[in-house]
Design a protein around this motif. Structure first.
Motif, PDB file in Angstrom:
ATOM      1  N   THR A 144       0.809  -1.224   0.000  1.00 37.37           N
ATOM      2  CA  THR A 144       0.000   0.000   0.000  1.00 37.37           C
ATOM      3  C   THR A 144       0.836   1.264   0.000  1.00 37.37           C
ATOM      4  N   GLY A 145       2.107   1.153   0.317  1.00 33.81           N
ATOM      5  CA  GLY A 145       2.953   2.339   0.384  1.00 33.81           C
ATOM      6  C   GLY A 145       2.806   3.129   1.656  1.00 33.81           C
ATOM      7  N   VAL A 146       2.029   2.626   2.639  1.00 30.92           N
ATOM      8  CA  VAL A 146       1.821   3.301   3.913  1.00 30.92           C
ATOM      9  C   VAL A 146       2.530   2.509   4.995  1.00 30.92           C
ATOM     10  N   SER A 147       3.449   3.123   5.701  1.00 32.53           N
ATOM     11  CA  SER A 147       4.178   2.492   6.790  1.00 32.53           C
ATOM     12  C   SER A 147       4.215   3.436   7.973  1.00 32.53           C
ATOM     13  N   ARG A 148       4.779   2.951   9.072  1.00 29.88           N
ATOM     14  CA  ARG A 148       4.899   3.812  10.244  1.00 29.88           C
ATOM     15  C   ARG A 148       5.777   5.026   9.953  1.00 29.88           C
ATOM     16  N   GLU A 149       6.823   4.801   9.160  1.00 31.47           N
ATOM     17  CA  GLU A 149       7.711   5.916   8.828  1.00 31.47           C
ATOM     18  C   GLU A 149       6.998   6.957   7.981  1.00 31.47           C
ATOM     19  N   SER A 150       6.232   6.496   6.980  1.00 31.66           N
ATOM     20  CA  SER A 150       5.521   7.454   6.138  1.00 31.66           C
ATOM     21  C   SER A 150       4.450   8.199   6.930  1.00 31.66           C
ATOM     22  N   GLN A 151       3.789   7.503   7.860  1.00 34.41           N
ATOM     23  CA  GLN A 151       2.787   8.160   8.688  1.00 34.41           C
ATOM     24  C   GLN A 151       3.412   9.246   9.558  1.00 34.41           C
ATOM     25  N   LEU A 152       4.563   8.932  10.171  1.00 39.46           N
ATOM     26  CA  LEU A 152       5.226   9.921  11.019  1.00 39.46           C
ATOM     27  C   LEU A 152       5.715  11.116  10.194  1.00 39.46           C
ATOM     28  N   ARG A 153       6.219  10.856   9.004  1.00 41.06           N
ATOM     29  CA  ARG A 153       6.654  11.967   8.147  1.00 41.06           C
ATOM     30  C   ARG A 153       5.458  12.846   7.739  1.00 41.06           C
TER      31      ARG A 153
END
Length: 496
Positions: free
Chosen positions: A302-311
């Motif tokens: 999906t391209g959504v990870s914890r890192e992308s969410q935090l960014r």
């Protein structure tokens, strides 16, 4: 020396690790450790300089620079210092006193502790699966040695068992700690995790399988060792123990404690064996790794990870128009509000005065309303009283019916008496209540109890001494009143 002083002296041994020239101190101590491999113990400042010139690639340290470092290490207690007059070639050198240095006993342990921390690698964690068959073989050999009475072999086997069990426990703790960091951290890349996930899962599953297979065998081996005579085993181990600075009783107690720890690891009586906890921890770790694998797979798809969410969240904070908007975003995201400050006086002002700090004062009980809303609790309006008229009517009717039945029973008892008949349930209850009242009034005053009376409405019961006993038959059995005459009387007549 007090305990606090001894502890302070031990902690001073680690001062070289935080000193300004800590790297130079570590290089000097490494030179001493290198000399130990060649069975050289005593070193002069010049000897240290020669070893560093051969083995160290850092800046060159001369003997003059190394001398103050050695003296400071001696002050901290890491090195022991002694005088070596044989190195003096002239009288002036003899008067200048040449010193040689060597590791102190606890100083070497301090150095090794620092080296272990420096050399520790978080990526070399593994479970010691091969230690399980070694433990089983050593336990079988221990039983054979104890049966043969070989004290030296018993001692060696116990030492090996202790070392193998410590290695197993240490490796397991290190592995699961590193695995927990891997599951929680965001530093690991999905590519690195996916490249090692198969080996990680296979490693844990093999260890869990071996643990389940060897645990019953190890428990049986421990029982076999104890059947050969545990007291004799501990005596033999204490006799062959070479720790001369410990008394024999202390050596035996130490071996007994270590053996108890081994038994607790594999066969605890209360069902809390460490091997069971280790097996449960392994299964939990496998579950955590599978959950992490699922998250990594979903993030790659999906391209959504914890890192992308935090960014993305950090971008929202950076784009907030005002500081109040940033605070509101923080409260909505993390669910944390501002601290609520309360002010109230303790009921006992002398016990806890108002000027005493809350850091020092004992806690004060506060109302839940004050803690949750910041408002003092109020009595409020009285609650509505709910009346159950129908229930009260039924209870009143039941009470009146019971009273009527009791009055009828008292009338029947007064009319029929107690002789030559069997009393029913209600009559028996009335009789027992009258007997209770009559017996409670039988207080001797002049030395002879003449007669006492109990009343139940219009019916009364009189007890009088007599030469024979009275027998009363009821539906529950026969009542014998020794040397007492019972007379039941109503207003309209008397029945015996």
């Amino acid at each position: 020396m007090t305990d606090s002083t001894a502890l302070d002296d031990r902690l001073r041994l680690l001062s070289f690790a935080t000193a300004e020239k800590r790297l130079d101190y570590l290089r000097v101590l490494r030179a001493f450790d290198h000399a130990r491999t060649g069975y050289v113990v005593l070193l002069h400042a010049g000897d240290v300089a020669d070893i560093l010139a051969r083995t160290d690639t850092g800046d060159v340290l001369t003997a003059a620079e190394i001398g103050p470092l050695l003296d400071q290490l001696h002050t901290w207690g890491v090195l022991e210092r002694s005088y070596d007059g044989s190195r003096a070639a002239t009288l002036a050198e003899y008067r200048n006193r040449h010193y040689v240095y060597q590791f102190g006993q606890v100083g070497y342990h301090a150095y090794r502790a620092v080296e272990d921390v420096v050399a520790a690698r978080p990526d070399d964690a593994s479970l010691s699966r091969l230690a399980l068959p070694e433990l089983l073989a050593d336990l079988e050999g221990l039983a054979a040695a104890n049966r043969a009475g070989d004290a030296d072999l018993v001692h060696r086997k116990l030492v090996r068992l202790d070392a193998a069990l410590n290695d197993l426990a240490t490796r397991a703790a290190h592995f699961y700690l590193s695995l927990g960091d891997l599951v929680r951290t965001t530093d690991v890349t999905p590519e690195a995790f996916l490249a090692h996930k198969d080996a990680l899962l296979a490693h844990m599953r093999e260890f869990s399988s071996d643990l389940a297979r060897y645990a019953p065998k190890l428990t049986a081996a421990i029982e076999a060792v104890e059947r050969t005579g545990l007291d004799a085993l501990l005596d033999r181990a204490a006799d062959s123990d070479e720790r001369v600075f410990l008394a024999r009783a202390d050596r035996r107690a130490d071996r007994a404690a270590r053996w108890a720890g081994l038994v607790h690891w594999f066969s605890a009586d209360d069902g809390t064996a460490e091997v069971d906890r280790l097996r449960d921890g392994t299964m939990s770790a496998i579950t955590a790794v599978l959950a992490l694998l699922r998250r990594v797979t979903e993030s790659r798809r999906t391209g959504v990870s914890r890192e992308s969410q935090l960014r993305h969240l950090a971008g929202w904070f950076a784009a907030a128009p005002t500081e109040d908007a940033a605070h509101a975003l923080f409260d909505a995201t993390f669910g944390l509000g501002r601290p609520r400050h309360l002010s109230m006086a303790h009921p006992d002002a002398e016990l806890i005065p108002d000027h005493r700090s809350w850091w020092d004062a004992p806690p004060v009980e506060i109302a839940r309303t004050l803690a949750e809303t910041g408002r003092a609790p109020a009595a409020g309006a009285p609650a509505r009283v709910h009346r159950n008229d129908a229930g009260m009517r039924r209870l009143r009717e039941r009470q009146l019916d019971a009273q009527r039945r009791r009055a009828d029973a008292a009338t029947a008892l007064g009319d029929g008496g107690v002789d030559g008949r069997v009393l029913g349930p209600e009559e028996t209850e009335v009789l027992l209540s009258l007997l209770d009242a009559a017996l409670g009034a039988r207080v001797p005053v002049t030395g002879r109890i003449r007669s006492t009376t109990g009343t139940e409405g219009a019916t009364s019961l009189t007890l009088a001494p007599c030469e024979h006993s009275t027998v009363v038959r009821t539906h529950r059995g026969t009542l014998h009143l020794d040397k007492l005459a019972v007379t039941v009387t109503r207003r309209t007549g008397t029945r015996r």
